[in-house]
Structures are given as structure tokens and as C-alpha cells.
Design an enzyme around this catalytic site. Sequence first.
Site, PDB file in Angstrom:
ATOM      1  CB  CYS A   1      -4.761   7.034  -1.441  1.00  0.00           C
ATOM      2  SG  CYS A   1      -3.362   7.789  -0.637  1.00  0.00           S
TER       3      CYS A   1
ATOM      4  CG  ASP B   1      -1.951   1.014   1.253  1.00  0.00           C
ATOM      5  OD1 ASP B   1      -2.399   1.406   0.158  1.00  0.00           O
ATOM      6  OD2 ASP B   1      -2.344   1.467   2.345  1.00  0.00           O
TER       7      ASP B   1
HETATM    8  N1  SAM Z   1      -1.279   0.578   4.655  1.00  0.00           N
HETATM    9  C1  SAM Z   1      -1.491   1.678   5.555  1.00  0.00           C
HETATM   10  C2  SAM Z   1      -2.902   1.592   6.107  1.00  0.00           C
HETATM   11  O1  SAM Z   1      -3.769   0.958   5.494  1.00  0.00           O
HETATM   12  O2  SAM Z   1      -3.145   2.140   7.191  1.00  0.00           O
HETATM   13  C3  SAM Z   1      -1.195   3.012   4.896  1.00  0.00           C
HETATM   14  C4  SAM Z   1       0.169   3.067   4.292  1.00  0.00           C
HETATM   15  S1  SAM Z   1       0.639   4.640   3.692  1.00  0.00           S
HETATM   16  C5  SAM Z   1      -0.289   4.778   2.265  1.00  0.00           C
HETATM   17  C6  SAM Z   1       2.248   4.328   3.090  1.00  0.00           C
HETATM   18  C7  SAM Z   1       3.298   4.057   4.157  1.00  0.00           C
HETATM   19  O3  SAM Z   1       4.556   3.830   3.471  1.00  0.00           O
HETATM   20  C8  SAM Z   1       3.551   5.234   5.107  1.00  0.00           C
HETATM   21  O4  SAM Z   1       3.302   4.809   6.434  1.00  0.00           O
HETATM   22  C9  SAM Z   1       5.011   5.583   4.905  1.00  0.00           C
HETATM   23  O5  SAM Z   1       5.690   5.913   6.101  1.00  0.00           O
HETATM   24  C10 SAM Z   1       5.596   4.328   4.295  1.00  0.00           C
HETATM   25  N2  SAM Z   1       6.808   4.591   3.477  1.00  0.00           N
HETATM   26  C11 SAM Z   1       7.361   5.770   3.146  1.00  0.00           C
HETATM   27  N3  SAM Z   1       8.488   5.586   2.435  1.00  0.00           N
HETATM   28  C12 SAM Z   1       8.660   4.272   2.311  1.00  0.00           C
HETATM   29  C13 SAM Z   1       9.660   3.465   1.694  1.00  0.00           C
HETATM   30  N4  SAM Z   1      10.679   3.984   1.032  1.00  0.00           N
HETATM   31  N5  SAM Z   1       9.533   2.143   1.791  1.00  0.00           N
HETATM   32  C14 SAM Z   1       8.489   1.577   2.454  1.00  0.00           C
HETATM   33  N6  SAM Z   1       7.509   2.299   3.037  1.00  0.00           N
HETATM   34  C15 SAM Z   1       7.598   3.626   2.983  1.00  0.00           C
END
Ligand code: SAM
Length: 432
Positions: A233, A180
Site C-alpha cells: 500500500c 501483501d
Molecule cells: N494482507 C493483510 C490484509 O489484507 O489484511 C495485510 C498485511 S500488512 C500490509 C503486512 C503484514 O506483514 C503485517 O501484518 C505485518 O505484521 C507483517 N510483517 C511484518 N514484518 C514481516 C516480516 N518480516 N515477514 C513477514 N511478514 C511481516
Amino acid sequence: MQTLPEKFLQRMQERLGDEYPAFLASYKAPSYRGLRVNTLKLSPADFLELAPAEFMLGGQITEDGCSFYTEGERLGADPYHFAGLFYLQEPSAMRVGELLPKKFCRVLDLCAAPGGKTTQLAAKMQGAGILIANEIDYGRAKILSENVERMGISNCAVISASPETLAERLQGYFDLVLVDAPCSGEGMFKKEENAIPAWSEENVKMCAARQKKILDCASKMLCAGGRLIYSTCTFAEEEDEWQLRDFLKAHPDFSLQMQQKLYPHAFQGEGHFMATLSRAPSEETARIRPFCIQRNRAAEKAFSAFSADFFDGFVPDGGIHTLADGRMYLVPDGMPDLTGAHLLRLGAELGEWNGRFFKPAHALAMAFGTRARRILSLTREEAKRYLRGETFSSALEDGWAVVTVDGFPLGLGKAVGGTVKNHYPKGLRLRS
Ligand code: SAM
């Protein structure tokens, strides 16, 4: 609402054509918020029977118990929320739950905080198998861990690591990986206005490059025949359809099962993109080092004595791992070695052994509290007082007790001489 970036609107107009006016009008309509019943705790039908009028449940109730409510309600402060009976989740984000295969048992949620989809996955798994919820940002991983605890999930490890670190160690291990992805958030403009000034075409490109790396890592961790779910999103093709087109070119052993864009003018929600890919079956098998359980006989003996007094005969199942600081976890069978990742939770937290006494954890009450022998049942109004830290008088025999609202655990109390002392964690308390 802040003015939307000109370039964004232009891109949407080109993309949507005749549908563009309806899309634009959706920004003036009230926001939909979503509530998903935690089917680890109760069925959607039972929730509807229990929920008071202020929940204003209406609209569709899916098999998973999803519904929508009006703006302005403070459901996050409701005792049923503290009891983990539901999770507040944006309606279109919930739709990813529909892509989950019927059967899966080794699951990685790679970008998991704050935990909407992790808790949805856990509800589908109903306590079986292994769920690893990873969040790269440690601060956000703590919130994820609290949500996993509140929902009473016992088969989930919450970790914080980069996708690259995990991909080195967990090659071919998972039969389901959910990405996600962090994205430019075009579907969040109404919900989080600070996403608006952060938007630019450069940021869309930067997000797409980051998603490419994350997807590449995710693909390495998926077993042959496994399923990869990708969601964002945002509406930008660079991050959605084109991202997957390029991924499929670079990974010929993957195929696209479905992809869908949810636009706010065509669906009750703020917008999402979701897709399922599958990896071709093959003979290859992963060789993964198992998690090395650290046993501490004295701690286990203390837990066993505690369990005999606390539970109604129930014995939690799994290997007990005791950390050097005395915290004890029930680790699900088959947990892989997670060296290199920051570990926040390793399955159900049981409690803490200080060398002399065992003290139960809040998580123990949330995951297994319905099986406790001493239960202090509270009404919804009394539950609010418990959540604020009040003690209660009661005729319970002395010892550790579980405090419940309508039969659902809220946390721990300790009965001593006709009083139940409040052991609800201070950091989680309800403020007046
Ligand atoms: N899946 C979650 C939910 O349903 O509540 C929402 C996830 S949000 C869209 C994306 C997440 O990816 C964030 O929490 C962010 O901190 C993390 N993120 C940011 N950079 C990233 C990276 N390079 N690799 C993996 N995750 C990362």
C-alpha cells in the site's frame, strides 16, 4: 490531517508530473471505505436485498460484492458483521482479488493479518483446497484467526512463523502465494495518520530490504507453474516496480504477468500497488511431509454422538485432529506438516473434549451452523441483545442450538427448560 513529509511530496511530484495537483487534492477529499460481501455466506444480490438503508451501498458492486460506504457508519458493530456477511476492507486493497487465477488449491497468504486478503482468497476457494494464512506477529495472528472464524472459513490454517522458517519446510508446495508486504504505507496516510511521522527515505529502504527477503522466501515455496501475487500500500518504486525488477533479475524462472499502481486521484481508494508473477513450469515436484493427524478415538466418538444430535444429518468432512489439550479440528485433506510454526487454527475448530464431555466451538457454529437441527432465529434487534450476552426464552427442545440472524449463524446457545443460555464468546461480545 498532519503535514505530509516534504521529501515524500517532492518524490511524488517528480513521479507524477502533471498529475501531481490532482494527487495532492485527493488528500482533501473524503475517504472511501470498502465493504466486501462474504460470498461464502451469500451472494452480493442477496446481501443488497437484506442490507438495511444505513449500509448506503452504492458505487460499483464487483462480482465479489465490493462496495463503498460513507465515513461515520459503525458497520463493524452491526449484527451482519458479527455473522460474517461482510468484511470491511479498504477499496484499493480489495482490487488484489481481481488478480486471483481461476483455479488454485494450495494457497499461502504469507503476510496475512488482519485478514482482508485471506478472507477474500477463502471466498474464491469456496471451501475447497488448502489455505494457509501466516502472520509473523503473534498478536496480529490472533486477530486474523478471529476474522477467519467470523467469516465461517473451514479450510484455513492460521499460523505464526517467519517466512524463513516456512521456506525451509514448504519448498515448492503452493500453487499460489500472496505477499501483501509490510511497507512504508504511503497509501495509508489518510487512513492511519501515524504512518506520516513514521515515513522517511531510510524507512522506505528498510522496507524494501525486508520485502526482498520475504519475496525470496515466497519464491521458494511456489511450485513450478505457480502464481505469485505481490502487493503493497505504498507508491515508492523501491518497494514496488524496482523491487520486482530486481526480483526478476535474481529469479530467471519467474516472469511478470502484470503490475498496476492505483493512485488515489485516479481511483476510489487510498492507493495500492499490485502485481502478478508466474513461475515457469518444470518437471520438478515437491516432496512435502504431510501433516500428522493425532487421533483420539474417545474424542471422535463423543463428537460423532454430538453431531448426530446437533446436525440435520450433515457430517463434516475431513480428518479430525485432537490436540493434547482436547481441542479438536477438522483438518483439510493434503495439509502439509507445519512443524516450526505456531499454530492458531488448523481448519475448522470443532470443539473441545475434556475426557468426559464434548463442548462445541463457536467456530463450528460459524462454519456449519446452517445445518443445525435446533435454530433460534432472531431479528436484528434481538441479535444485538444476544451479542451483548442476553439469554432468550424459547420452545426449542433441550440441547445445543445455533442462534441466527435472518438465517445466518451468529453463535451458539444451549436450550434448557424453555430458556436458551447464551454461549457467545465473552471476548467477542458487543459492548453497549
Ligand atoms: N494482507 C493483510 C490484509 O489484507 O489484511 C495485510 C498485511 S500488512 C500490509 C503486512 C503484514 O506483514 C503485517 O501484518 C505485518 O505484521 C507483517 N510483517 C511484518 N514484518 C514481516 C516480516 N518480516 N515477514 C513477514 N511478514 C511481516
